[in-house]
Write a protein that holds these residues in place. Structure first.
Motif, PDB file in Angstrom:
ATOM      1  N   UNK A 183     -37.494  24.992 -39.421  1.00  0.00           N
ATOM      2  CA  UNK A 183     -37.166  23.954 -40.363  1.00  0.00           C
ATOM      3  C   UNK A 183     -37.269  22.578 -39.707  1.00  0.00           C
ATOM      4  N   UNK A 184     -36.843  22.476 -38.469  1.00  0.00           N
ATOM      5  CA  UNK A 184     -36.927  21.208 -37.753  1.00  0.00           C
ATOM      6  C   UNK A 184     -38.382  20.817 -37.543  1.00  0.00           C
ATOM      7  N   UNK A 185     -39.212  21.752 -37.174  1.00  0.00           N
ATOM      8  CA  UNK A 185     -40.637  21.473 -36.955  1.00  0.00           C
ATOM      9  C   UNK A 185     -41.293  21.007 -38.251  1.00  0.00           C
ATOM     10  N   UNK A 186     -40.988  21.667 -39.355  1.00  0.00           N
ATOM     11  CA  UNK A 186     -41.563  21.277 -40.646  1.00  0.00           C
ATOM     12  C   UNK A 186     -41.082  19.893 -41.058  1.00  0.00           C
ATOM     13  N   UNK A 187     -39.812  19.608 -40.828  1.00  0.00           N
ATOM     14  CA  UNK A 187     -39.277  18.285 -41.164  1.00  0.00           C
ATOM     15  C   UNK A 187     -39.952  17.212 -40.326  1.00  0.00           C
ATOM     16  N   UNK A 188     -40.167  17.495 -39.056  1.00  0.00           N
ATOM     17  CA  UNK A 188     -40.876  16.545 -38.191  1.00  0.00           C
ATOM     18  C   UNK A 188     -42.260  16.249 -38.761  1.00  0.00           C
ATOM     19  N   UNK A 189     -42.949  17.269 -39.215  1.00  0.00           N
ATOM     20  CA  UNK A 189     -44.290  17.080 -39.780  1.00  0.00           C
ATOM     21  C   UNK A 189     -44.236  16.298 -41.091  1.00  0.00           C
ATOM     22  N   UNK A 197     -36.844   6.827 -40.957  1.00  0.00           N
ATOM     23  CA  UNK A 197     -35.609   6.498 -40.246  1.00  0.00           C
ATOM     24  C   UNK A 197     -34.806   7.775 -39.981  1.00  0.00           C
ATOM     25  N   UNK A 198     -33.931   7.708 -38.984  1.00  0.00           N
ATOM     26  CA  UNK A 198     -33.099   8.869 -38.680  1.00  0.00           C
ATOM     27  C   UNK A 198     -32.214   9.238 -39.865  1.00  0.00           C
ATOM     28  N   UNK A 199     -31.762   8.248 -40.616  1.00  0.00           N
ATOM     29  CA  UNK A 199     -30.925   8.537 -41.788  1.00  0.00           C
ATOM     30  C   UNK A 199     -31.718   9.311 -42.839  1.00  0.00           C
ATOM     31  N   UNK A 200     -32.956   8.917 -43.064  1.00  0.00           N
ATOM     32  CA  UNK A 200     -33.817   9.637 -44.029  1.00  0.00           C
ATOM     33  C   UNK A 200     -34.082  11.056 -43.544  1.00  0.00           C
ATOM     34  N   UNK A 201     -34.354  11.194 -42.264  1.00  0.00           N
ATOM     35  CA  UNK A 201     -34.592  12.523 -41.694  1.00  0.00           C
ATOM     36  C   UNK A 201     -33.338  13.384 -41.864  1.00  0.00           C
ATOM     37  N   UNK A 202     -32.169  12.802 -41.605  1.00  0.00           N
ATOM     38  CA  UNK A 202     -30.907  13.535 -41.766  1.00  0.00           C
ATOM     39  C   UNK A 202     -30.725  13.976 -43.213  1.00  0.00           C
ATOM     40  N   UNK A 236     -27.758  15.082 -34.818  1.00  0.00           N
ATOM     41  CA  UNK A 236     -28.410  15.434 -33.563  1.00  0.00           C
ATOM     42  C   UNK A 236     -29.831  15.955 -33.820  1.00  0.00           C
ATOM     43  N   UNK A 237     -29.981  16.781 -34.824  1.00  0.00           N
ATOM     44  CA  UNK A 237     -31.315  17.278 -35.177  1.00  0.00           C
ATOM     45  C   UNK A 237     -32.220  16.153 -35.676  1.00  0.00           C
ATOM     46  N   UNK A 238     -31.656  15.219 -36.453  1.00  0.00           N
ATOM     47  CA  UNK A 238     -32.443  14.088 -36.935  1.00  0.00           C
ATOM     48  C   UNK A 238     -32.936  13.235 -35.780  1.00  0.00           C
ATOM     49  N   UNK A 239     -32.085  13.024 -34.783  1.00  0.00           N
ATOM     50  CA  UNK A 239     -32.501  12.260 -33.604  1.00  0.00           C
ATOM     51  C   UNK A 239     -33.600  13.001 -32.854  1.00  0.00           C
TER      52      UNK A 239
END
Length: 47
Positions: free
Chosen positions: A1-7, A13-18, A39-42
């Motif tokens: 899930x983290x890898x897909x979100x990164x893509x 922004x970190x807030x949007x990623x969070x 932490x995951x967003x960062x």
């Protein structure tokens, strides 16, 4: 899930990623807590 979100939103922004991570984890029934989400967003943002 983290890898897909990164893509998908790794350049936002970190807030949007969070926000995206919160929604995705909620969609699969997981509540990781705000500290872990941040932490995951960062990590996704490369910070």
């Amino acid at each position: 899930m983290v890898v897909q979100t990164r893509a998908d939103v790794g350049d936002k922004s970190q807030e949007r990623i969070a926000d995206v991570l919160r929604q995705r984890f909620a969609d699969v029934g997981l509540d990781l807590g705000d500290d872990r989400i941040r932490a995951l967003a960062a990590e996704v943002a490369g910070a």
